[in-house]
Motif scaffolding. Structure first.
Motif: not given
Lengths: 382, 147
Positions: A251-260, A366-382
């Motif tokens: 059932e291998l699925v993608e990481s929360p980074t891919v989802d975020a 920008t991208h963060l990943y860490g325990a317990p399997g959580v990821s946060a992404v921001t997209i910034l622009s001018t």
């Protein structure tokens, strides 16, 4: 819905500051961000403050001014700072506040993170028998990735060398001694295939942002940075994640980074091909390699060629971790994602000095990943 | 002379193990959706059912990935011997069941490879002051059996 923009950034240096409490570092970062935005603390209408070690980070109001401002403490593992900026932006987008802050600070003891496994909902035997180490996950993930996608040890060393080199040009970074790939490959293996100089270390620091409504930004700055998207995802069943005694087969699925990442691109209406500069979670050199693909910036396996060509250096076509990343700066958890955004804001303003990338960058990531399997992404622009 | 031994935790693997009854990991299987969980869990993280039954996992699998532990982990929670010997850990894929993280008996990463056959065993990972060996589960390269 109103858009949130960043009008001020402040960064306390990352490193070791004996005798200086995290709250004082946080207050320094806030004062820098307020000055950068040209506003004063009493004008701030609300905000979010994140930390791992500080039990009540909202106590920072005792150093900044007891104005009665609603300041909410947040904690979301390694995505804490991503959560603080997401919520500060959301408060503006929904009309709750016109002027907010996102603050992050931490002061970790030396060495690998140590904790009772029960805090992560994991049985005691997992820690007693020497398996409750986040570094195991990073070693095992890149070992499998190298096997599947033909990534070499030299590529890991080049990533670490690049980030220490970038940090050498950043007077707020912690590890500012440049290291060659050869020196990195000569350091002791900690968790095969990762070596001592391929890992970041927990340390101390703080960062802060001031955000306001886009339609009021002209009152404060001529160079607002737009918050185009924030997204956070936790692990799904079947994903290979840090601190997992087991996970389902087949059932291998993608990481929360891919989802975020996908969620953030969709929210922003911006694609990976539009990203001019990125800050990716480089807990270790292997993580930066994997996260390039997980954030859509290249295909699996392409990193080998891209990194050899220098594509991710400051002079390359996709600069990654221009301020030195976590390898160069260390990881005070609560502040890490805001440090990433601080760098992107400087790059988009064109004020990053000797680290400034060429051209006129318009989109930062920008991208963060860490325990317990959580990821946060921001997209910034001018 | 016999050395006293005890498992690091109850309900983790069958105990005591004998030649005729080799050790097996104790998992749970969701009564509603069939998800296999290790260590055994009362609640199913796939369908949220609270009904499960015990299931002994296969003692054979293949190495999915691995790494080394080159420094003594922070204590607590680690309670291994003060004289640290580097060890290895990995995920072993048990076909049709799950991938389980475990210590590996082979400490040399150059003698491990992704895809190799592994079998379950028990190892003393530390010794208490009274001489009792504390046992945990580990996977050994299966070809060791014939050597």
């Amino acid at each position: 819905m109103t858009e949130a923009v960043i009008i001020g950034v402040g960064l306390h240096p990352f490193g070791r500051f004996a005798g200086k409490p995290a709250l004082d570092m946080g207050a320094d970062a806030v004062r820098l961000a307020l000055a950068d935005a040209g506003v004063t603390w009493p004008q701030i209408q609300g905000g979010y403050v994140g930390s791992y070690e500080v039990a009540n980070p909202d106590a920072i109001v005792g150093r900044l001014g007891l104005t009665g401002v609603p300041l909410r403490g947040v904690f979301n593992g390694c995505a804490t700072a991503g959560t603080a900026v997401a919520l500060a932006a959301r408060a503006i987008e929904t009309g709750e506040h016109d002027l907010t802050v996102a603050i992050g600070m931490d002061k970790h003891p030396r060495g690998a993170f140590a904790a009772d496994p029960s805090v992560a909902g994991i049985p005691a035997w997992y820690g007693q028998t020497g398996m409750f180490l986040t570094t195991h996950f990073f070693g095992m993930k890149i070992n499998r990735y190298m096997h599947d996608h033909g990534i070499s040890h030299e590529t890991l060393a080049r990533v670490a060398s690049k980030n220490f080199g970038n940090a050498a040009g950043n007077d707020k970074a912690w590890r500012r001694t440049p290291l060659t790939p050869e020196e990195i490959l000569a350091s002791p293996v900690l968790n095969h295939p990762l070596r001592q100089f391929m890992y970041c270390g927990p340390n101390e620091g703080a960062a802060a942002l001031v955000l306001c409504r886009a339609d009021q930004a002209h009152k404060y700055t001529s160079t607002p940075v737009r918050v185009r998207a924030t997204a956070l995802r936790s692990r799904r069943l079947g994903a290979f994640e840090v601190q997992s005694p087991s996970f389902p087969v087949g059932e291998l699925v993608e990481s929360p980074t891919v989802d975020a990442s996908r969620a953030a691109y969709e929210l922003a209406g911006i694609g990976p091909e539009d990203v001019d500069v990125a800050q990716l979670q480089d807990t270790d050199a292997g993580s930066e390699v994997i996260h390039m693909a997980e954030n859509g910036l290249c295909k699996d396996g392409e990193q080998e060629r891209l990194i050899a060509e220098g594509a991710t250096t400051i002079g390359g076509r996709l600069p990654v971790n221009t301020d030195g990343g976590l390898l160069g700066n260390g990881e005070p958890i609560g502040a890490s994602g805001l440090r990433q955004i601080h760098e992107i804001v400087l790059q988009l303003r064109g004020t990053a000095g000797n680290r400034q990338i060429s051209g006129t960058p318009r989109v930062g990531y920008t991208h963060l990943y860490g325990a317990p399997g959580v990821s946060a992404v921001t997209i910034l622009s001018t | 002379m016999t050395t006293a031994q005890r498992p690091v935790a109850e309900g983790l693997f069958t105990w005591p193990a004998t030649e005729s009854a080799p050790p097996r990991l104790i998992a749970s299987e969701c009564a509603d959706c069939g998800l296999v969980s290790f260590p055994s869990a009362a609640d199913c993280v796939r369908c949220a059912s609270r009904e499960s039954k015990e299931r002994l996992l296969s003692d054979r699998g293949t190495l999915w990935t691995y790494t080394t532990q080159g420094f003594r982990p922070p204590s607590p929670p680690y309670d291994g011997p003060a004289a640290f010997e580097p060890y290895t850990v990995g995920y072993v894929e048990l076909p049709g069941e799950l991938l389980v993280e475990a210590r590996l008996t082979e400490p040399d990463p150059d003698r491990l490879r992704i895809g190799q056959d592994m079998r379950l065993t028990l190892v003393p990972y530390t010794v208490q002051d009274d001489g009792t060996e504390v046992m945990t589960f580990a996977f050994a390269p299966a070809e060791e059996e014939t050597s």
